[in-house]
Design an enzyme around this catalytic site. Structure first.
Site, mmCIF file in Angstrom:
data_model
loop_
_atom_site.group_PDB
_atom_site.id
_atom_site.type_symbol
_atom_site.label_atom_id
_atom_site.label_comp_id
_atom_site.label_asym_id
_atom_site.label_seq_id
_atom_site.Cartn_x
_atom_site.Cartn_y
_atom_site.Cartn_z
ATOM 1 N N ASN A 12 -1.442 -16.407 -3.080
ATOM 2 C CA ASN A 12 -2.251 -15.226 -2.740
ATOM 3 C C ASN A 12 -3.531 -15.333 -3.563
ATOM 4 O OD1 ASN A 12 -3.369 -12.688 -2.353
ATOM 5 N ND2 ASN A 12 -1.459 -11.581 -2.653
ATOM 6 N N LYS A 19 -2.451 -15.599 -7.363
ATOM 7 C CA LYS A 19 -1.059 -15.196 -7.546
ATOM 8 C C LYS A 19 -0.182 -16.241 -6.857
ATOM 9 C CE LYS A 19 -2.026 -10.212 -7.420
ATOM 10 N NZ LYS A 19 -1.774 -8.959 -6.675
ATOM 11 N N ARG A 95 -1.578 -16.006 1.968
ATOM 12 C CA ARG A 95 -2.192 -14.771 2.440
ATOM 13 C C ARG A 95 -3.627 -15.097 2.843
ATOM 14 N NH1 ARG A 95 -5.263 -10.540 -1.193
ATOM 15 N NH2 ARG A 95 -5.868 -9.052 0.396
ATOM 16 N N HIS A 183 -5.462 -5.636 4.140
ATOM 17 C CA HIS A 183 -4.329 -5.311 3.269
ATOM 18 C C HIS A 183 -3.044 -5.168 4.084
ATOM 19 C CE1 HIS A 183 -7.504 -3.645 0.320
ATOM 20 N NE2 HIS A 183 -7.073 -4.804 -0.149
ATOM 21 N N GLY A 214 -9.991 -4.334 -4.695
ATOM 22 C CA GLY A 214 -10.264 -4.023 -3.301
ATOM 23 C C GLY A 214 -9.400 -2.835 -2.929
ATOM 24 N N ARG A 243 -17.419 -3.751 -4.494
ATOM 25 C CA ARG A 243 -17.868 -3.613 -3.101
ATOM 26 C C ARG A 243 -18.275 -2.172 -2.825
ATOM 27 N NH1 ARG A 243 -12.751 -6.480 -0.319
ATOM 28 N NH2 ARG A 243 -12.020 -6.728 -2.463
ATOM 29 N N ARG A 287 -10.275 1.646 -15.894
ATOM 30 C CA ARG A 287 -9.770 1.861 -17.257
ATOM 31 C C ARG A 287 -10.904 1.823 -18.271
ATOM 32 N NH1 ARG A 287 -5.395 -2.843 -17.084
ATOM 33 N NH2 ARG A 287 -7.280 -3.814 -16.229
ATOM 34 N N HIS A 336 -0.661 2.076 -11.324
ATOM 35 C CA HIS A 336 -0.667 2.126 -12.786
ATOM 36 C C HIS A 336 -1.670 3.088 -13.406
ATOM 37 C CE1 HIS A 336 2.002 -1.295 -12.649
ATOM 38 N NE2 HIS A 336 1.129 -1.993 -11.951
ATOM 39 N N GLU A 383 3.175 -8.276 -1.493
ATOM 40 C CA GLU A 383 2.584 -9.068 -0.418
ATOM 41 C C GLU A 383 3.211 -10.451 -0.344
ATOM 42 O OE1 GLU A 383 -1.997 -7.495 -0.427
ATOM 43 O OE2 GLU A 383 -1.258 -8.503 -2.228
#
Length: 397
Positions: A12, A19, A95, A183, A214, A243, A287, A336, A383
């Site tokens: 991914n 990932k 993906r 997504h 995203g 974006r 964050r 999170h 995913e």
């Protein structure tokens, strides 16, 4: 040791991350928990890191500066050998963000498919190039292993035509200019996970908020996508990390007409320099901005706009659904960041939403109060498992 014939590797790829997950499938379906999974972050930057489920902490990684993404893929391949006798695999699933109007179902990739996907790079410039580099890399190193493209647009393919159609001359539709939605692997996973956790409630008026770097929303009814915020490209809809999200086309025309922006420079602005980063001038990470908003007015402004855009789009999609039964937060920020969730939900009193602050602070599966008119949930996404399932279906002996 895992039987080599029963392994599916899932990749991914992001613009600066990779990932990976290795699934043991045997004669059945892959289990939801990967045997081995991890992530390489900061690819192309000065300090890339490696983390996986065998290590407590991320470690620094040195990648070839000339071809950093290929070097990251080499790192993954090197570790695959620790799990299989010869590094062989049943399949590699990828993906793929954009498949255009032709590709939406999982597809075995050959040279012709790869070339067509390469033509779609302008529609997903942050993700498509690195994904295709991954496919090319495994063609070189594992030429006999099937590679399966799993498209992020697939889950939205059955949306009503009124959601897909753009208000342009009709021949635009015939040329493939339409709202695709993205997504999709994340939303497809939610269509499975939400039923397990919430039963029939998940078949009602459901809105899933995939909020990461995203971000998009998906309105679901009977576990199917009926509307989503991303459209022709992954640039549409919500304000994101870098974006812009939805933007008056007149702004784009104005930037081009002034002569200050070439098409390439404009793409850089809209994809990489806008959103939270552009408005705050500081960071694309909520964050960081939450930590500085007390003394940085632009950080606070960026967060206010970010939340406002999410609330505004939730309202629009709730109208399409005719109300809300279940609101779900997923992906990195959605899963999170309790502060962002709280600020979004505080503005949704129209729908009778009330949070349980303690549940929200611990990221509980249900974070709404008992007297909330709409259930609000936090549901991790997966995913990679969805891609493994689809690859298994196409390559099962």
């Amino acid at each position: 040791m895992i039987d080599a014939s029963s392994c599916i590797l899932v990749l991914n790829a992001g613009s600066s991350s990779l990932k990976f997950a290795l699934y043991d499938v045997g004669a059945g379906e892959p289990g939801e928990q990967a045997r081995w999974r991890g992530k390489i972050d900061g690819i192309g930057g000065s300090s890339p890191t490696w983390s996986d489920n065998r290590s407590e902490h991320a470690r620094a990684l040195v990648l070839d500066a000339e071809r950093p993404f290929r070097a990251a893929l080499d790192e993954v391949r090197q570790h695959i050998g620790e799990y299989t006798p010869t590094g062989s695999l049943r399949a590699v699933a990828h993906r793929v963000v954009h498949g255009g109007s032709r590709y939406f179902a999982p597809t075995r990739v050959n040279a012709d498919v790869l070339e067509e996907l390469r033509r779609l790079i302008p529609l997903a410039p942050l993700h498509q190039p690195s994904t295709l580099e991954g496919i090319e890399s495994f063609f070189d190193s594992h030429p006999d292993v099937p590679q399966i493209a799993c498209f992020d647009t697939g889950f939205h393919h059955g949306m009503p035509m009124v959601e897909q159609l753009l208000p342009l001359p009709y021949d635009a539709w015939e040329r493939g200019l339409r709202r695709y939605g993205f997504h999709g692997l994340s939303y497809e996973y939610q269509s499975i996970a939400l039923v397990r956790r919430h039963g029939d409630l998940a078949r009602g008026r459901v809105l899933v908020a995939h909020i990461g770097n995203g971000a998009s929303l998906c309105a679901m009814r009977e576990l199917r996508s009926v509307a989503t915020t991303m459209g022709f490209s992954a640039l549409d809809g919500l304000m994101m990390g870098t974006r812009c999200g939805s933007l008056d086309p007149g702004v784009v025309l104005s930037l081009l007409e002034t002569g200050r922006f070439s098409l390439e420079r404009l793409g850089q602005l809209l994809y990489r320099e806008s959103g939270l980063l552009g408005v705050s001038g500081e960071s694309s990470d909520p964050r960081v901005l939450l930590a500085t908003e007390g003394h940085n007015p632009r950080a606070r402004l960026a967060l206010d706009l970010y939340v406002h855009r999410i609330v505004r789009e939730i309202g629009a999609l709730a109208a399409v659904l005719g109300g809300l039964d279940l609101l779900v937060f997923t992906a990195g920020i959605g899963e999170h960041n309790a502060v962002i969730r709280a600020r979004v939900c505080a503005a949704l009193g129209l729908f009778g939403i009330r949070l349980d602050d303690a549940a929200n602070s611990r990221h509980a599966p249900v974070i709404s109060a008992a007297d909330s008119a709409c259930v609000v949930a936090v549901e991790p996404t997966n995913e990679e498992w969805m891609a493994a399932l689809r690859a298994n279906e196409l390559t099962r002996p």
